[in-house]
Design an enzyme around this catalytic site. Structure first.
Site, PDB file in Angstrom:
ATOM      1  N   ASP A  14       0.822  -1.204   0.000  1.00 54.27           N
ATOM      2  CA  ASP A  14       0.000   0.000   0.000  1.00 54.27           C
ATOM      3  C   ASP A  14       0.859   1.260   0.000  1.00 54.27           C
ATOM      4  O   ASP A  14       0.457   2.295  -0.528  1.00 54.27           O
ATOM      5  CB  ASP A  14      -0.930  -0.005   1.219  1.00 54.27           C
ATOM      6  N   HIS A 205      -6.764   1.431   9.772  1.00 58.53           N
ATOM      7  CA  HIS A 205      -5.846   1.753   8.676  1.00 58.53           C
ATOM      8  C   HIS A 205      -5.978   3.254   8.412  1.00 58.53           C
ATOM      9  O   HIS A 205      -6.741   3.688   7.551  1.00 58.53           O
ATOM     10  CB  HIS A 205      -6.244   0.932   7.439  1.00 58.53           C
ATOM     11  N   CYS A 238      -2.560   8.888  -1.716  1.00 59.71           N
ATOM     12  CA  CYS A 238      -3.783   8.536  -2.431  1.00 59.71           C
ATOM     13  C   CYS A 238      -3.827   9.365  -3.709  1.00 59.71           C
ATOM     14  O   CYS A 238      -3.890  10.593  -3.650  1.00 59.71           O
ATOM     15  CB  CYS A 238      -5.029   8.800  -1.581  1.00 59.71           C
TER      16      CYS A 238
END
Length: 302
Positions: A14, A205, A238
């Site tokens: 991630d 998270h 992101c």
């Protein structure tokens, strides 16, 4: 608080998949080995996704094979569909992760389908994993806010979490993808979701865009949550949220936990070395406050 917290290190997947600079298979393997050597035994190592969509995760099969010989560690890989599942099994994956969003806007922007459609896509994956004895972890993104839809109501998260749990996910990870949550909202969310999924099977998270991740984690721990996803050096971000920083840094989480008397078994010096090595590869310093402080201290002493 109980004296055990399980940390899921997500930096190699991630984290790195949202960094602009791709890392070679050999360097990713070395990073994972260093993290395990530091005492982090649950590591997300790759994603079986389209190399066109996420080029940073290309050759995740080679990465998984390259670390699978390490005893006492659990390796997770992200699997979006049956094709990805086939590839994960060919590479020997024993734990996979599927993902859905609590936000319709994010789901459409990220994977070009509705939340309901995304769940339909991975239902066959969960059915096959169950038949094959493969553990499945479920991720939910945008649980506390979305760059497209704004504030997300807890009931939307509860609905997706219950679906993942009912489909057989052993754990559901609640992702504040753009890092907009605050402690009270994090607490309320966990309380709401725990009505459908046991608190022991929920993971936090949280991204640190607004500097709230540690406070949110602490609030969640006060509610009883005991699983934390984090990334060495605060890797990641992101792509759909300009300015969104990465996951909460593993170093910062370890420092907080040890400071409140929760033993983690993680060697901070070894973790810092792993973080510094990968930071050189991607060409930027760690986002972690603890890493920055320890690095500055080390320079001063030298």
């Amino acid at each position: 608080m109980s004296d055990t917290v399980r940390i899921v290190e997500v930096g190699p997947r991630d984290g790195l998949q949202n960094e602009e600079t791709p890392i070679s298979v050999a360097d990713r393997i070395a990073f994972i080995e260093a993290l395990i050597g530091a005492g982090l035994h649950t590591v997300e190592v790759g994603a079986f996704v389209s190399p066109k969509a996420i080029p940073q995760m290309v050759n995740s099969d080679q990465v998984l094979r390259g670390v699978s010989h390490i005893a006492g560690a659990e390796f997770h890989v992200l699997v979006p569909n049956e094709k990805g599942y086939d590839a994960s099994q060919a590479a020997g994956a024993k734990v996979i992760a599927v993902f859905a969003s609590a936000s319709e806007g994010f789901s459409r922007a990220n994977i070009n389908c509705s939340v309901k459609e995304s769940i339909e896509r991975f239902k066959p994956v969960l059915a096959r994993a169950k038949a094959d004895g493969i553990k499945v972890r479920g991720y939910i993104s945008c649980v506390l806010g979305c760059p497209f839809d704004g504030e997300i109501k807890p009931h939307a998260v509860v609905d997706v979490a219950k679906t993942l749990w009912d489909l057989g996910c052993y754990e559901v990870s609640l992702g504040d993808t753009i890092g907009v949550g605050t402690p009270l909202k994090a607490r309320q969310l966990l309380r709401a979701v725990a009505g459908s999924v046991p608190m022991a099977n929920l993971a936090m998270h949280f991204h640190d865009t607004y500097g709230q991740a540690l406070a949110n984690l602490y609030a969640g721990m006060e509610e009883g949550a005991r699983v934390i996803d984090s990334a060495a050096g605060g890797l990641g971000g992101c792509p759909y949220a300009p300015g969104a920083t990465g996951n909460v840094a593993t170093e910062d989480v370890i420092y907080m936990l040890e400071g409140i008397g929760i033993a983690t078994g993680v060697d901070m010096a070894k973790l810092l070395a792993a973080t510094n090595a990968v930071s050189k590869l991607i060409g930027r310093p760690p986002v972690s406050r603890v890493a920055a402080a320890l690095n500055a201290k080390g320079r001063a002493q030298n």
